[in-house]
Design an enzyme around this catalytic site. Structure first.
Site, mmCIF file in Angstrom:
data_model
loop_
_atom_site.group_PDB
_atom_site.id
_atom_site.type_symbol
_atom_site.label_atom_id
_atom_site.label_comp_id
_atom_site.label_asym_id
_atom_site.label_seq_id
_atom_site.Cartn_x
_atom_site.Cartn_y
_atom_site.Cartn_z
ATOM 1 N N GLN A 117 -7.193 -1.788 4.808
ATOM 2 C CA GLN A 117 -6.129 -1.042 4.151
ATOM 3 C C GLN A 117 -6.671 -0.157 3.022
ATOM 4 O O GLN A 117 -6.084 0.872 2.693
ATOM 5 C CB GLN A 117 -5.083 -2.019 3.600
ATOM 6 C CG GLN A 117 -3.947 -1.363 2.846
ATOM 7 C CD GLN A 117 -2.765 -2.296 2.698
ATOM 8 O OE1 GLN A 117 -1.961 -2.439 3.612
ATOM 9 N NE2 GLN A 117 -2.672 -2.964 1.558
ATOM 10 N N LYS A 157 -19.229 28.602 -28.223
ATOM 11 C CA LYS A 157 -19.516 28.004 -26.916
ATOM 12 C C LYS A 157 -18.669 28.561 -25.789
ATOM 13 O O LYS A 157 -17.492 28.868 -25.958
ATOM 14 C CB LYS A 157 -19.303 26.477 -26.974
ATOM 15 C CG LYS A 157 -20.289 25.732 -27.831
ATOM 16 C CD LYS A 157 -21.721 25.775 -27.312
ATOM 17 C CE LYS A 157 -21.948 24.914 -26.092
ATOM 18 N NZ LYS A 157 -21.970 23.475 -26.410
ATOM 19 N N ASN A 159 -18.408 26.866 -22.163
ATOM 20 C CA ASN A 159 -18.950 25.758 -21.376
ATOM 21 C C ASN A 159 -18.558 25.856 -19.904
ATOM 22 O O ASN A 159 -17.430 26.227 -19.579
ATOM 23 C CB ASN A 159 -18.470 24.419 -21.948
ATOM 24 C CG ASN A 159 -19.108 24.134 -23.298
ATOM 25 O OD1 ASN A 159 -20.225 24.570 -23.572
ATOM 26 N ND2 ASN A 159 -18.385 23.415 -24.143
ATOM 27 N N LYS A 180 -7.717 4.058 2.983
ATOM 28 C CA LYS A 180 -6.958 5.279 2.731
ATOM 29 C C LYS A 180 -7.126 5.801 1.303
ATOM 30 O O LYS A 180 -7.321 7.006 1.104
ATOM 31 C CB LYS A 180 -5.487 5.048 3.078
ATOM 32 C CG LYS A 180 -5.287 5.027 4.611
ATOM 33 C CD LYS A 180 -3.928 4.558 5.051
ATOM 34 C CE LYS A 180 -3.740 3.056 4.961
ATOM 35 N NZ LYS A 180 -4.721 2.248 5.731
ATOM 36 N N SER A 207 0.828 -1.214 0.000
ATOM 37 C CA SER A 207 0.000 0.000 0.000
ATOM 38 C C SER A 207 0.857 1.257 0.000
ATOM 39 O O SER A 207 0.336 2.359 0.123
ATOM 40 C CB SER A 207 -0.905 0.000 1.237
ATOM 41 O OG SER A 207 -0.113 -0.105 2.411
ATOM 42 N N ASN A 216 -1.305 -2.399 13.639
ATOM 43 C CA ASN A 216 -2.762 -2.169 13.685
ATOM 44 C C ASN A 216 -3.132 -0.905 14.460
ATOM 45 O O ASN A 216 -3.949 -0.114 14.010
ATOM 46 C CB ASN A 216 -3.471 -3.391 14.281
ATOM 47 C CG ASN A 216 -3.311 -4.617 13.409
ATOM 48 O OD1 ASN A 216 -2.839 -4.499 12.270
ATOM 49 N ND2 ASN A 216 -3.679 -5.781 13.916
ATOM 50 N N SER A 247 -15.342 25.084 -27.197
ATOM 51 C CA SER A 247 -15.644 23.835 -27.886
ATOM 52 C C SER A 247 -14.684 23.686 -29.052
ATOM 53 O O SER A 247 -14.299 24.676 -29.670
ATOM 54 C CB SER A 247 -17.086 23.862 -28.378
ATOM 55 O OG SER A 247 -17.238 22.995 -29.487
ATOM 56 N N TYR A 282 -9.028 -6.228 13.491
ATOM 57 C CA TYR A 282 -8.464 -5.748 12.227
ATOM 58 C C TYR A 282 -8.546 -6.812 11.145
ATOM 59 O O TYR A 282 -8.356 -8.002 11.410
ATOM 60 C CB TYR A 282 -6.996 -5.331 12.428
ATOM 61 C CG TYR A 282 -6.332 -4.894 11.139
ATOM 62 C CD1 TYR A 282 -6.424 -3.566 10.721
ATOM 63 C CD2 TYR A 282 -5.648 -5.799 10.325
ATOM 64 C CE1 TYR A 282 -5.851 -3.161 9.531
ATOM 65 C CE2 TYR A 282 -5.070 -5.393 9.133
ATOM 66 C CZ TYR A 282 -5.177 -4.073 8.737
ATOM 67 O OH TYR A 282 -4.611 -3.680 7.557
ATOM 68 N N GLU A 284 -19.737 21.449 -13.989
ATOM 69 C CA GLU A 284 -20.196 20.089 -14.302
ATOM 70 C C GLU A 284 -19.339 19.053 -13.576
ATOM 71 O O GLU A 284 -19.841 18.042 -13.070
ATOM 72 C CB GLU A 284 -20.137 19.859 -15.811
ATOM 73 C CG GLU A 284 -21.102 20.761 -16.576
ATOM 74 C CD GLU A 284 -20.785 20.801 -18.058
ATOM 75 O OE1 GLU A 284 -21.340 19.981 -18.787
ATOM 76 O OE2 GLU A 284 -19.970 21.643 -18.484
ATOM 77 N N THR A 316 -39.932 26.933 -7.580
ATOM 78 C CA THR A 316 -40.219 25.629 -6.977
ATOM 79 C C THR A 316 -40.545 24.753 -8.180
ATOM 80 O O THR A 316 -41.154 25.246 -9.146
ATOM 81 C CB THR A 316 -41.416 25.677 -5.998
ATOM 82 O OG1 THR A 316 -42.570 26.105 -6.713
ATOM 83 C CG2 THR A 316 -41.163 26.639 -4.834
ATOM 84 N N HIS A 317 -40.125 23.528 -8.157
ATOM 85 C CA HIS A 317 -40.281 22.626 -9.321
ATOM 86 C C HIS A 317 -39.602 23.195 -10.567
ATOM 87 O O HIS A 317 -39.982 22.863 -11.681
ATOM 88 C CB HIS A 317 -41.757 22.361 -9.641
ATOM 89 C CG HIS A 317 -42.608 22.091 -8.444
ATOM 90 N ND1 HIS A 317 -42.848 20.818 -7.972
ATOM 91 C CD2 HIS A 317 -43.250 22.940 -7.592
ATOM 92 C CE1 HIS A 317 -43.625 20.901 -6.896
ATOM 93 N NE2 HIS A 317 -43.862 22.172 -6.632
HETATM 94 N N1 ARG Z 1 -0.869 -1.156 5.713
HETATM 95 C C1 ARG Z 1 -1.756 -1.686 6.686
HETATM 96 C C2 ARG Z 1 -3.096 -0.975 6.612
HETATM 97 O O1 ARG Z 1 -3.119 0.079 6.099
HETATM 98 C C3 ARG Z 1 -1.183 -1.542 8.072
HETATM 99 C C4 ARG Z 1 -1.702 -2.510 9.057
HETATM 100 C C5 ARG Z 1 -1.242 -3.886 8.748
HETATM 101 N N2 ARG Z 1 -1.618 -4.815 9.750
HETATM 102 C C6 ARG Z 1 -1.617 -6.141 9.564
HETATM 103 N N3 ARG Z 1 -2.034 -6.858 10.522
HETATM 104 N N4 ARG Z 1 -1.219 -6.670 8.431
HETATM 105 O O2 ARG Z 1 -4.115 -1.458 7.066
#
Ligand code: ARG
Length: 457
Positions: free
Chosen positions: A320, A281, A283, A323, A20, A107, A275, A315, A288, A152-153
């Site tokens: 993971q 145009k 835009n 994020k 990650s 964790n 455009s 956990y 949007e 309204t509407h």
């Molecule tokens: N990169 C992991 C996460 O974001 C960290 C925690 C990992 N913990 C584990 N027991 N493998 O969740």
């Protein structure tokens, strides 16, 4: 990091799905802060020596400098930001680095880092909304008594003032800010650090000390909840999602208002696109895209909610993915707010077109009915009926505005109607008359503008 247990290397796709670092490297600051607080506490408790702590503190500072300078080598083999930093620390300071992970786990580490990040990002999001509110307030003040149709509407309902319309968004965004900051602080109340893998630890750690060092109010009281919960992120995403729903409605109005059919407003060149084929145009792409970002942020919330809802305590690696969703939501939110600020600050309104549109559709009919009630004591339902007949007369005669219908036509329907009543049917008189608290009358709008100025001080 756990080579002792395994004889073979992980499959390369295993590493690809598991790593990650590309996403969570963004947590480096929080990770270093958390580690420094943890090491200081370990030393204060006599779990590691003062010398080891000093080496860890200095090593982590140097790593922070490497990351800022861009010389830090992030490695996917080391999975995530936590292992990347820890490995580099040991590389730099040797054995002391290997003592840092005493009495904690990734964790509680990741839960702490991510909570800190989310809390800060929420504060920044709220600050961005404040800037947008100020831009809206400025436009509201400049156009406090400009008349436009209220809908309204999406059917012309009654004339309103542009200042009033813009202040509606200032008001919504204030609730959004309160929700975003309140939610962030409340959910981040308790610090997960020291919950360890899931059950707590047998070391004599001082959880109060780390919680306070990191700006939390208290250590989390249940270790399973501390490492297994992500409702702080869910709350943040749902808060962002509600806020961007409001931005999306404003964006939708910008799209409508700047269309040639409405012609109420014009975006500056800086916030319009052309455009490739139609030279005429202009835009409203940014507006949007804000609508589309709103859909995505709502989906980020839905995705994280779906991830969490099937997990047994505590956990699981599913977490993971929290994020990427959260970072993307905050990034899209910040960009959308910036774009809205730019559009609002430089948008120009067309007074004549808005006024003419406000008068269309017999928008002051309610004013006549109200006059009949007030001056002649006609019951409202009856006044509604009389006015309806007059609207039909005007329509049949091809007269577009009630104020332009001759008095004789009013009196043909009800002889008690006077010139004074007819004179009230302009859009200006109409908005002036709606001066109840929170109403659209320019005087009330100015009152609210002053109130907001006071708030923003
Ligand atoms: N990169 C992991 C996460 O974001 C960290 C925690 C990992 N913990 C584990 N027991 N493998 O969740």
């Amino acid at each position: 990091m756990w080579g002792g247990r395994f004889a073979a290397q992980p499959a390369s796709a295993m590493q690809a799905i598991n790593a990650s670092i590309d996403v969570d490297k963004r947590l480096w600051r929080e990770d270093i802060e958390g580690s420094k607080a943890h090491a200081a506490m370990l030393a204060a408790q006599g779990i590691i020596t003062a010398e080891d702590n000093a080496a860890i503190q200095a090593g982590l500072d140097q790593i922070a400098a490497e990351i800022v300078e861009g010389t830090f080598q992030f490695s996917a083999e080391l999975e995530d930001i936590h292992l990347n930093i820890e490995a580099r620390l040991t590389e730099r300071i040797g054995e002391a680095g290997k003592r840092l992970h005493t009495g904690r786990s990734r964790n509680d580490q990741v839960a702490t880092d991510f909570k800190l990040w989310t809390m800060r990002a929420s504060r920044e999001a709220a600050d961005g909304l404040r800037v947008l509110q100020k831009a809206l307030l400025k436009q509201a003040e400049a156009h406090a008594e400009w008349v436009m149709p209220g809908f309204t509407h999406l059917q012309t309902a009654q004339p309103i003032t542009l200042g009033h319309h813009l202040l509606a968004y200032v008001t919504m965004l204030e609730r959004d800010r309160v929700r975003i900051i309140g939610g962030a602080l409340e959910a981040a109340w308790e610090c997960p650090l020291g919950a360890a893998a899931l059950a707590g630890t047998s070391y004599r750690i001082d959880r109060e000390a780390t919680a306070h060092a990191l700006g939390f109010h208290a250590p989390a009281g249940n270790s399973l909840d501390a490492v297994g919960s992500r409702d702080f992120a869910l709350a943040a995403l749902s808060n962002l999602s509600i806020a961007i729903t409001h931005l999306s409605r404003l964006a939708e109005e910008i799209v409508l208002w700047t269309s040639p059919q409405f012609g109420f407003a014009r975006l500056s060149d800086a916030w319009s696109t052309g455009s490739s084929i139609m030279p005429q145009k202009r835009n409203p792409d940014a507006a949007e895209l804000v609508r589309a970002k709103a859909a995505r942020i709502g989906a980020d919330f839905a995705a994280l909610n779906a991830i969490v809802q099937k997990l047994p305590l505590a956990y699981a690696k599913d977490l993971q993915e929290d994020k990427a969703l959260t970072f993307s939501a905050f990034d899209n939110f910040a960009l959308s707010v910036t774009a809205m600020i730019g559009m609002i600050e430089t948008m120009r309104f067309n007074r004549e077109t808005m006024r003419a549109a406000a008068a269309k559709g017999y928008s002051t009919a309610t004013d006549l009915a109200d006059w009949l009630v007030r001056e002649l004591r006609v019951p409202f339902r009856e006044a509604h009926e009389i006015t309806g007949r007059i609207v039909r007369v005007a329509e049949d005669a091809g007269v577009a505005e009630l104020a332009h219908l001759p008095l004789s036509e009013f009196q043909a329907v009800d002889p008690r109607i006077t010139e004074a009543a007819r004179a009230l049917l302009t859009v200006e008189k109409s908005v002036e008359s709606r001066d109840s608290y929170g109403g659209t009358a320019p005087q009330r709008v100015r009152e609210q503008i002053e109130r907001w100025k006071e708030t923003f001080k």
